[in-house]
Design an enzyme around this catalytic site. Structure first.
Site, mmCIF file in Angstrom:
data_model
loop_
_atom_site.group_PDB
_atom_site.id
_atom_site.type_symbol
_atom_site.label_atom_id
_atom_site.label_comp_id
_atom_site.label_asym_id
_atom_site.label_seq_id
_atom_site.Cartn_x
_atom_site.Cartn_y
_atom_site.Cartn_z
ATOM 1 N N GLU A 63 -9.378 14.643 30.212
ATOM 2 C CA GLU A 63 -9.684 14.935 28.357
ATOM 3 C C GLU A 63 -8.490 15.932 27.729
ATOM 4 O OE1 GLU A 63 -13.556 15.705 27.616
ATOM 5 O OE2 GLU A 63 -14.363 13.663 28.199
ATOM 6 N N GLU A 303 -34.014 46.330 13.034
ATOM 7 C CA GLU A 303 -34.409 46.746 11.668
ATOM 8 C C GLU A 303 -33.625 47.482 10.651
ATOM 9 O OE1 GLU A 303 -39.459 45.974 11.453
ATOM 10 O OE2 GLU A 303 -38.631 48.185 11.069
#
Length: 558
Positions: A63, A303
């Site tokens: 490809e 956090e």
């Protein structure tokens, strides 16, 4: 490596572990999956690492152009072009146009074999990659010829003794579009790229591997700056070393609550509590203590950023910035929703393996509860605990509790932990006060007292609560009760001192009176002795006078 099955190392981190040595040498391996899952990258990594270790290879692409292949892997640090220049890798581009071949009719793969043989002989190839097989067989219309040629291709590769990786697109209801490649391959690897709850996850599974044992679970894999890596985290267990050594928490008062001082090395320590109770601050004390000992520490924050953590810790007298600058501390910050649970686990294990810390902090683990089911979260964290224990790493996990009345965690992790610290906020007389409960500490005697948890500019300290008439007092109530107790103590001591002084005065007065009486008695005794002596002298003189008088009378008569 299993006897009878010779294997070729791929050089892919983690993959060679779960396959117990790599891919079957001299046999074809099928790598299948949907578009974008990493098939070509896996094959390229296998080929490049082989060339670097003395096994030249051929990359056959149906490809992409050779230049595209080189450019695609260059961003991962693969110098494929330099290997081509050195004659260690050959890239063969074979363009297959079904529209052109259809006019010819049925055909076989003899032309392909000739081109492959020339490329193989050119570099003395030991490995080969065919990417992708669908493009090669797209021109075949007759199913019988298609199946025959697929078998013929795989048999030809075996006859040549080539360790082959063949990539294939996922089919409907089968691993490949043709549905035959997986049966004639000696090893079949399925790569999966899935999205769940808008979170992307890449996973690998070894569908089959003839003639040898292999890992059968799904394993997360990463495609990053350093290429393709697999993390065999599912195989972790309880075979870990036990340490008698103690490590400090960085809080002297907490260490004193544990007989022997501090926690066992490689312990898993859970710090849970409601918002604002001081969980992260306590975890950072562990980090600071480890760095002060000259040991490496790592923080996984879900956090806060590293800069925010550094700034916040300065408010309690902890400056961890020098540790980060000095390569003793590393902070990895990422939102829980940024990766899947398995990907988070894979990344954490990879970072830990590279940095090799002695202490790891996960802050907070409760952030994962929205990223998956409870059992998935518990499974992920269980494997994390096992990994850290097996490597002798002390771990601190913080967990946000939504209800401080319940001593439990969302993911049921408390039973996995060696020690559990529960931090609570108590509202008394219009103010919140922090309290610490040492709920458990395996393998060591520990205090069962509830301690007031105080954070100040000088750090963290644990204060024994004041036991009043109506229970334990904390905060301003404790300080008021202690001040009242001090005032009462001052009053009591003043009263006692006054009484002591009064008694002392009376004692001294009595001593003076006694001394005066004793002086009077001594004077009277002296007067009495004088009188007795005078009486004795008088009698002696009288006797003497009588004797002299008697003598004189005798002389007159004669």
């Amino acid at each position: 490596m299993t006897a009878g099955i010779e294997k070729a190392l791929t050089g892919i981190e983690g993959f060679d572990d779960i396959t117990m040595g790599g891919l079957p040498r001299g046999r074809p391996t099928l790598v299948c999956g949907s578009a974008g899952c990493g098939k070509t990258l896996f094959a390229s990594t296998f080929l490049v690492n082989g060339a670097r270790e003395g096994e030249p290879g051929v990359f056959v692409t149906f490809e992409e152009r050779p230049r595209d292949i080189v450019d695609n892997v260059a961003s991962l640090g693969f110098g494929l072009d330099s290997l081509v220049e050195k004659g260690l890798v050959a890239i063969e581009h074979i363009a297959v146009e079904p529209s052109e071949l259809a006019e010819v009719g049925d055909y076989d793969l003899e032309g392909l074999f000739l081109r492959l043989e020339l490329a193989i002989d050119e570099v003395g190839a030991k490995r080969i990659v065919l990417d992708t097989i669908e493009s090669l067989f797209s021109a075949f219309q007759n199913p019988a010829i298609l199946r025959a040629e697929i078998r013929r291709l795989f048999d030809w590769l075996k006859e040549k003794g080539l360790t082959a990786v063949i990539t294939g697109e996922r089919g409907d209801g089968s691993l490949t579009r043709q549905g035959l490649e997986e049966y004639v391959s000696d090893c079949v690897i399925l790569l999966d790229h899935r999205v769940h709850n808008q979170i992307s996850t890449r996973r690998m599974r070894i569908v089959k591997y003839r003639g040898t044992a292999h890992g059968t679970n799904e394993y997360p894999f990463l495609i990053g700056e350093e290429g393709f890596s697999v993390l065999p985290v599912s195989s972790l267990g309880l075979a870990h070393k036990v340490f008698e050594e103690r490590v400090s928490s960085g809080i002297a008062d907490l260490d004193q609550m544990l007989t022997g001082g501090g926690f066992h090395r490689a312990s898993s320590i859970l710090v849970s509590g409601v918002a604002g109770s001081g969980k992260s601050s306590m975890a950072m004390c562990f980090v600071d203590a480890a760095c002060r000992r000259g040991e490496r520490a790592m923080i996984f924050s879900f956090e806060e950023s590293a800069g925010q953590i550094v700034r916040n810790m300065r408010s309690i007298g902890l400056d961890i910035a020098p540790w980060i600058g000095g390569d003793l501390l590393r902070c990895v910050s990422a939102r829980p929703t940024f990766y899947s649970l398995e990907m988070h686990l894979a990344i954490m294990i990879r970072e830990i393996a590279r940095f090799r810390p002695s202490l790891v902090v996960l802050d907070p683990i409760s952030a994962f509860m929205d990223s998956g089911e409870t059992l998935e979260v518990q499974s992920m964290l269980l494997r994390m605990v096992d990994y850290l224990k097996s490597n002798g790493i002390t771990a601190v996990f913080t967990h946000l509790a939504h209800d401080q009345a319940l001593a439990q965690t969302d993911a049921g992790l408390s039973s996995l932990m060696d020690a559990w610290l529960l931090l609570l906020n108590r509202e008394v007389n219009g103010e919140f006060n922090r309290e610490l409960y040492l709920l458990k500490a395996r393998g060591m005697a520990h205090s069962n007292q509830v301690r007031e948890f105080v954070m100040s500019d000088d750090g963290i300290s644990l204060v024994e609560p004041y036991l009043g008439e109506n229970g334990a007092l904390t905060g301003s109530a404790r300080r008021f009760a202690e001040a009242q107790a001090r005032r009462n103590e001052v009053d009591r001591r003043t009263t006692v001192t006054a009484l002591q002084q009064k008694v002392e005065q009376r004692r001294r007065k009595a001593e003076v009176e006694i001394a005066a009486l004793q002086a009077d008695v001594a004077a009277e005794e002296a007067e009495l002795l004088r009188l007795i002596q005078a009486e004795t002298d008088f009698r002696d003189q009288a006797a003497s006078d009588l004797a002299e008088l008697a003598t004189g009378r005798s002389a007159f008569r004669g």
